[in-house]
Design an enzyme around this catalytic site. Structure first.
Site, short mmCIF file in Angstrom:
data_model
loop_
_atom_site.label_atom_id
_atom_site.label_comp_id
_atom_site.label_asym_id
_atom_site.label_seq_id
_atom_site.Cartn_x
_atom_site.Cartn_y
_atom_site.Cartn_z
N GLU A 1 -1.57 -5.62 8.35
CA GLU A 1 -0.87 -4.93 9.44
C GLU A 1 -1.58 -5.16 10.77
OE1 GLU A 1 0.05 -0.81 8.70
OE2 GLU A 1 0.76 -1.23 6.67
N ASP B 1 0.84 -1.20 0.00
CA ASP B 1 0.00 0.00 0.00
C ASP B 1 0.88 1.26 0.00
OD1 ASP B 1 0.91 -0.10 2.60
OD2 ASP B 1 -1.07 0.03 3.54
N SER B 2 2.21 1.07 0.03
CA SER B 2 3.13 2.19 -0.19
C SER B 2 2.89 2.79 -1.57
CB SER B 2 4.58 1.73 -0.04
OG SER B 2 4.82 0.56 -0.80
N ASP C 1 -1.15 -6.35 -0.52
CA ASP C 1 -1.39 -5.67 0.77
C ASP C 1 -2.87 -5.34 0.93
OD1 ASP C 1 -0.02 -4.88 2.99
OD2 ASP C 1 0.92 -3.13 2.07
N GLU D 1 8.82 -3.96 10.83
CA GLU D 1 9.27 -2.67 10.29
C GLU D 1 9.78 -1.75 11.39
OE1 GLU D 1 6.58 -0.87 7.50
OE2 GLU D 1 7.66 1.04 7.49
N LYS E 1 -1.07 -9.51 2.81
CA LYS E 1 -0.37 -9.00 4.00
C LYS E 1 -1.34 -8.13 4.80
CE LYS E 1 2.97 -5.70 3.94
NZ LYS E 1 2.32 -4.65 4.75
O1 KIV Z 1 3.44 -1.14 1.68
C1 KIV Z 1 4.63 -1.44 1.77
O2 KIV Z 1 5.46 -1.16 0.91
C2 KIV Z 1 5.03 -2.18 2.97
C3 KIV Z 1 6.49 -2.39 3.15
C4 KIV Z 1 7.07 -1.14 3.66
C5 KIV Z 1 6.77 -3.56 4.01
O3 KIV Z 1 4.22 -2.55 3.75
#
Ligand code: KIV
Length: 283
Positions: free
Chosen positions: A115, A45-46, A84, A183, A113
């Site tokens: 969080e 989600d970056s 994500d 992280e 993934k």
């Molecule tokens: O969204 C992302 O890029 C991440 C990484 C920083 C692990 O969650």
């Protein structure tokens, strides 16, 4: 090399083989990264920040994540693809989380993934893993919790917080998570978690001793210049490469050096003659 699976990553941990990982968000980059031999790709989600220009990861939604995930999936043969779950896609209910995880799998992700490590996330992890959706957890500094954490702060700097995070990680492991991203934590905590957990620990700013490393691709390529985290390393300067190339292109257009004969589509000779003698174009 064949397709990497969650089992491959677990086996790599057992053999003491380091796991390499990077984010990607589009077809052509994912293809390059896959051909380079990366173990897994995170469609993170970056993307909210590096692809869409938002200041944090909060704004990205499922529609956008699905577009990025399917683009990456079309470019990848071997790497494991992790999608994500974005902010707002699983908080309202377990059912909504399951539905959205299924959407990412339909787009070509091999795992999702999530969080956080609360009991709610543990329950969601269990629901997903028992229904055949592999889950990668994400603890330590979790960007979706930025407002609650009160800023970009290194986590697990002391034993008490390290123990708290380890407890969450053990519960997630028990619920079926196949790996955990840690992280921005102290290196000592990164080593401690790596020793205590059976599943691979993938570090991003978690020091040298984790089972693997992950970084954001735009950071390592020197493309995203808004903010460079201390834990990242720049392996290229794409900002200058792209800037210089575009500058050269502009220059050649203005000075009529581009296009040249090799870039054009010509008419046949007889058609050229007709064109010369034509007094009007009949359209
Ligand atoms: O969204 C992302 O890029 C991440 C990484 C920083 C692990 O969650």
């Amino acid at each position: 090399m064949g397709k990497i699976t969650p089992e491959t990553l677990k086996l790599m941990k057992r053999k003491g083989e380091k796991i390499s990982s990077i984010t990607s968000y589009d077809y052509s980059t994912a293809r390059i990264v896959d051909e380079a031999g990366i173990d897994f790709i995170l469609v993170g989600d970056s993307a909210a920040m590096v692809m869409l220009g938002y200041p944090t990861t909060h704004a990205i939604n499922m529609t956008e994540m699905k577009i990025f995930t399917s683009a990456v999936a079309r470019g990848v043969k071997n790497a494991l693809i992790v999608g994500d779950l974005p902010f707002g896609s699983y908080q309202a209910s377990i059912e909504e989380g399951v539905k959205n995880a299924c959407e990412l799998i339909k787009c070509g992700a091999n795992a999702v993934k999530i969080e956080g490590g609360s009991d709610y996330i543990v329950e969601l992890t269990e629901r997903l893993t028992t229904q055949g959706i592999p889950v990668m957890s994400h603890l330590g500094f979790t960007p979706q919790f930025l407002n609650a954490l009160g800023g970009y702060k290194v986590q697990a700097k002391g034993l008490e917080q390290a123990e708290f995070i380890l407890k969450q990680a053990l519960k997630l492991q028990q619920a079926g998570a196949f790996a955990v991203v840690m992280e921005m934590i102290s290196e000592e905590a990164g080593k401690y978690f790596t020793e205590k957990l059976d599943i691979p620990v993938i570090g991003i700013g978690a020091g040298r001793y984790t089972d693997g490393q992950i970084l954001v691709i735009d950071d390592i390529l020197g493309k995203y210049k808004d903010f460079t985290p201390k834990f990242s390393k720049r392996y290229a300067d794409l900002n200058s490469v792209i800037g210089d190339a575009v500058q050269k292109y502009i220059d050649e257009v203005k000075t009529k050096k581009f296009p040249t004969e090799e870039h054009i589509f010509a008419m046949k000779e007889e058609e050229k003659e007709k064109l010369k003698n034509a007094s009007y174009i009949n359209c």
